[in-house]
Design an enzyme around this catalytic site. Structure first.
Site, PDB file in Angstrom:
ATOM      1  N   ASP A 191      29.512  49.508 -12.834  1.00 32.29           N
ATOM      2  CA  ASP A 191      28.222  49.069 -13.345  1.00 32.29           C
ATOM      3  C   ASP A 191      28.351  48.323 -14.660  1.00 32.29           C
ATOM      4  OD1 ASP A 191      25.298  49.071 -13.312  1.00 32.29           O
ATOM      5  OD2 ASP A 191      25.460  50.447 -15.002  1.00 32.29           O
TER       6      ASP A 191
ATOM      7  N   MET B 238      18.694  50.249 -15.748  1.00 29.79           N
ATOM      8  CA  MET B 238      18.088  48.956 -16.028  1.00 29.79           C
ATOM      9  C   MET B 238      19.117  47.869 -16.311  1.00 29.79           C
ATOM     10  SD  MET B 238      14.860  49.344 -15.720  1.00 29.79           S
ATOM     11  CE  MET B 238      14.353  47.785 -16.417  1.00 29.79           C
ATOM     12  N   ARG B 239      20.403  48.213 -16.310  1.00 26.96           N
ATOM     13  CA  ARG B 239      21.410  47.196 -16.639  1.00 26.96           C
ATOM     14  C   ARG B 239      21.385  46.054 -15.626  1.00 26.96           C
ATOM     15  NH1 ARG B 239      25.583  50.284 -17.557  1.00 26.96           N
ATOM     16  NH2 ARG B 239      25.520  50.166 -19.824  1.00 26.96           N
ATOM     17  N   ALA B 240      21.143  46.364 -14.354  1.00 27.42           N
ATOM     18  CA  ALA B 240      21.125  45.320 -13.329  1.00 27.42           C
ATOM     19  C   ALA B 240      20.032  44.292 -13.606  1.00 27.42           C
ATOM     20  CB  ALA B 240      20.930  45.942 -11.946  1.00 27.42           C
TER      21      ALA B 240
ATOM     22  N   VAL C 259      21.211  42.084 -16.541  1.00 30.34           N
ATOM     23  CA  VAL C 259      22.285  41.176 -16.140  1.00 30.34           C
ATOM     24  C   VAL C 259      21.748  40.062 -15.244  1.00 30.34           C
ATOM     25  CG1 VAL C 259      24.428  40.992 -14.820  1.00 30.34           C
ATOM     26  CG2 VAL C 259      24.110  42.888 -16.408  1.00 30.34           C
TER      27      VAL C 259
END
Length: 673
Positions: free
Chosen positions: A193, A274-276, A279
């Site tokens: 991730d 929420m990283r997706a 990104v």
């Protein structure tokens, strides 16, 4: 200096090249993880990218590559005076698999710190890579601790070194690129991730494209400089386009419609955290800048999803990365922000050629003797007739594994020194401090109390006159630490006719699959030996890829006699060879059988003699007893006694009791603690 292969001369691999270029435009995207089989130009493309990176201005004599326009106020070599700068190409720094923590983050000169009282710091690879590219080949084989440090630095843009009361911080912003071959083992989902984008690469199956790859490679090997000169114009064009895209990037507008599409896509594919979303937003913005636009379009969001989501949607280690593109298109269409119906479409659902409820893309069943209301046939029958079974004497098709379950820790007794992992106790570079010793080579982990104790008796002889302690090289002591190691878990699975009952084999496969999941989490190597019919075979040589083991297990057929001795002897051979390859990695043998032995003269006696080979060598072992029925012969228990291990029934195994069993193995094993 070696001339790199031109980036624009790489044949195919469009996704790989695009992902690298997007990170060159916007390093905030978070780097690229390149997954693929060997020989697919992964390393070539990464090394070629460094020649396209714009030159950087750096403060002269600064070891940390500070920007003269905005030098780092906390730079260990600072503060920097105005002026005095130089231009140089962006660096590409390679991190080898065997690198130590000191090599990665830098090292303090402990000897000078103790003897001279100065904080002497030697920068590591993170400092060298600042404002350049950090390339990690075979990142899946890198120690988890180093991967954590690497990704933390990439996320924070700084590296922190804290040791023996000395604290150093320096900037570390770089384009992170990792490559890996999934056959050699996977990264943990938490680490996957942390990479912004991922790309799957494979060799082309088109003959013409393969011919062009060979032609260009041979031409480059014959004359690297001449080959690069022929591609110089294309390289200059791409370099200029990167510079232009970087300048345009701050002007790109990410509208509300695009943000809603990004959020809806991440929600539809159930990615964690929420990283997706972040990104994807940065990637879509970089895509627009690369295309020379100031607005993010739906096509940018779609491409960003294909690069940023596949490695994040894996729900367990055996799920293959990927994305359902039809579902992606439906989600983007639903949240496109265009609420006006297409005037060319007929809004009346009854007016279509299929009438109400029609369509669906499926043809209607043809009328037959029973019309469209045919009953479902039992397995193995069609149109009332039995279908032929797989060929081979007594062989049955593979049964599907039952649902895997959580297992507790299986561990090998004693204290090992194998590869770092999460299973058995071992002496490691990281972990709790258990003692001290004289350093072998350079000092990495100082044991301060032991060092002072070694130096104290010699102070008068060394002429100490002040408050300081006179410390010499011979006084330094290395801290010894205890952590966890990964082991070789070798499965020896009975696939004979006595195990062929479909329901029982399904439960057996489910249990082994559960142990494979545990091996993945604990960074073990796994191997699979099966025996049936007239002999045994190594279905999977020891590997770090539990995905491969799960695939072999799923397709395992059953049938025939039970050559138990052959299975044990083949497993013994596997361990013998593996000791030569990896002598520090300790094995745990898991035998899955009902204990029966048939075929050949004295099969039970032969199996007993083979089992005693393991006991004589102190190999930790456990037997999963798969015997069923009202009358039990207890053969698996006898086999466990010969192995020097312990037996557990299949029902007990499914009840999550194998951890307690293996703790018993620790007590009964003949390996010295």
């Amino acid at each position: 200096m070696t001339t790199p292969f031109p980036f624009t001369a790489v044949v195919g691999q469009d996704d790989l090249r695009l992902a690298l270029l997007l990170n060159a435009v916007s390093p905030a995207v978070g780097g690229v993880l390149v997954r693929g089989e060997k020989g697919t130009a992964k390393s070539t493309a990464v090394r070629a990218l460094s020649a396209l990176m714009p030159e950087v201005d750096v403060v002269s004599e600064c070891r940390f590559s500070c920007d003269p326009g905005s030098p780092d106020p906390g730079c260990p070599d600072g503060p920097h005076e105005p002026g005095g700068f130089a231009s140089r190409p962006a660096r590409m720094v390679e991190l080898p698999v065997g690198a130590s923590e000191d090599r990665l983050v830098g090292a303090l000169d402990i000897e000078r710190a103790l003897s001279e009282g100065v904080k002497a710091f030697e920068p590591g690879l993170l400092a060298d890579a600042h404002r350049g590219i950090l390339y990690v080949d075979e990142v899946n084989l890198l120690h988890d601790h180093l991967v954590d440090l690497l990704l933390d630095a990439a996320a924070m843009g700084a590296s922190y070194v804290e040791r023996e009361g000395v604290s150093v911080r320096h900037a570390a912003r770089f384009l992170l690129v990792g490559t890996m071959n999934p056959e050699e083992g996977e990264l943990r989902p938490q680490l996957l991730d942390r990479f912004g984008l991922t790309v799957e690469v494979a060799a082309s199956r088109e003959p013409e494209q393969r011919v062009e790859v060979v032609r260009r490679r041979l031409a480059y090997d014959d004359d690297p400089a001449g080959f690069a000169a022929r591609w110089a114009e294309e390289e200059a064009d791409v370099r200029a386009r990167i510079v232009a895209a970087k300048k345009l990037l701050p002007s790109v507008r990410l509208g509300d419609d695009a943000l809603r599409q990004i959020a809806a896509t991440c929600a539809a594919f159930e990615v964690d955290g929420m990283r997706a979303d972040i990104v994807m937003a940065r990637t879509a913005t970089a895509l627009a800048a690369w295309a020379g636009r100031t607005d993010v379009l739906a096509e940018d969001v779609r491409q960003a999803a294909l690069l940023a989501l596949p490695h994040r949607r894996r729900r367990n280690p055996f799920d293959a990365p990927g994305l359902d593109e039809d579902k992606l298109d439906e989600t983007l269409e639903e949240f496109s922000g265009d609420d006006d119906p297409d005037p060319d479409l007929d809004p009346d659902p009854d007016s279509g050629p299929d009438g109400p409820g029609g369509g669906g893309g499926q043809p209607a069943p043809e009328d037959g003797p029973q019309g469209g209301d045919q009953e479902a046939r039992p397995e193995g029958e069609q149109d009332g007739q039995p279908q032929p079974q797989p060929s081979g004497a007594g062989e049955q098709s593979a049964a599907r594994a039952s649902e895997p379950f959580r297992t507790k820790v299986l561990s090998v007794p004693g204290l090992g020194e194998g590869a770092a992992g999460r299973r058995s106790r071992a002496r490691t570079e990281h972990g709790r401090t258990t003692g001290a010793r004289r350093p072998k080579g350079s000092l990495t982990k100082l044991h301060l109390a032991a060092t002072l104790q070694a130096a104290a008796p010699h102070q008068r002889a060394r002429g100490r006159s002040g408050p300081g302690l006179v410390v010499r090289r011979d006084d330094l002591r290395q801290a010894t630490r205890e952590g966890r190691e990964g082991n070789l878990v070798l499965f020896v699975v009975d696939a004979s006719g006595s195990m062929a009952a479909r329901q029982r084999m399904s439960a057996v496969k489910g249990a082994v699959l559960s142990l494979l999941l545990d091996a993945y989490q604990r960074r073990d190597k796994v191997g699979l030996v099966t025996f049936r019919g007239s002999g045994a075979e190594v279905a999977l040589p020891p590997t770090s890829s539990v995905d491969a083991a799960a695939a072999r297990l799923e397709s395992l057929p059953t049938g025939g006699r039970t050559p138990l001795s052959a299975g044990l002897l083949r497993a013994h051979d596997v361990l013998r060879v593996e000791r030569l390859r990896d002598p520090a990695r300790r094995p745990l043998v898991v035998v899955v059988t009902d204990g029966r032995a048939t075929g050949g003269p004295e099969p039970v006696a032969l199996a007993g003699r083979a089992a005693r080979l393991f006991a004589a060598e102190g190999v930790a072992s456990v037997v999963v007893d798969c015997e069923s029925g009202p009358v039990r012969l207890g053969l698996a228990g006898q086999l466990a006694g010969e192995l020097g291990g312990t037996a557990v029934t299949l029902d007990e195994l499914r009840a999550d009791s194998i951890a307690g069993l293996v703790k018993d193995v620790q007590g009964t094993s003949r390996r010295a603690a």
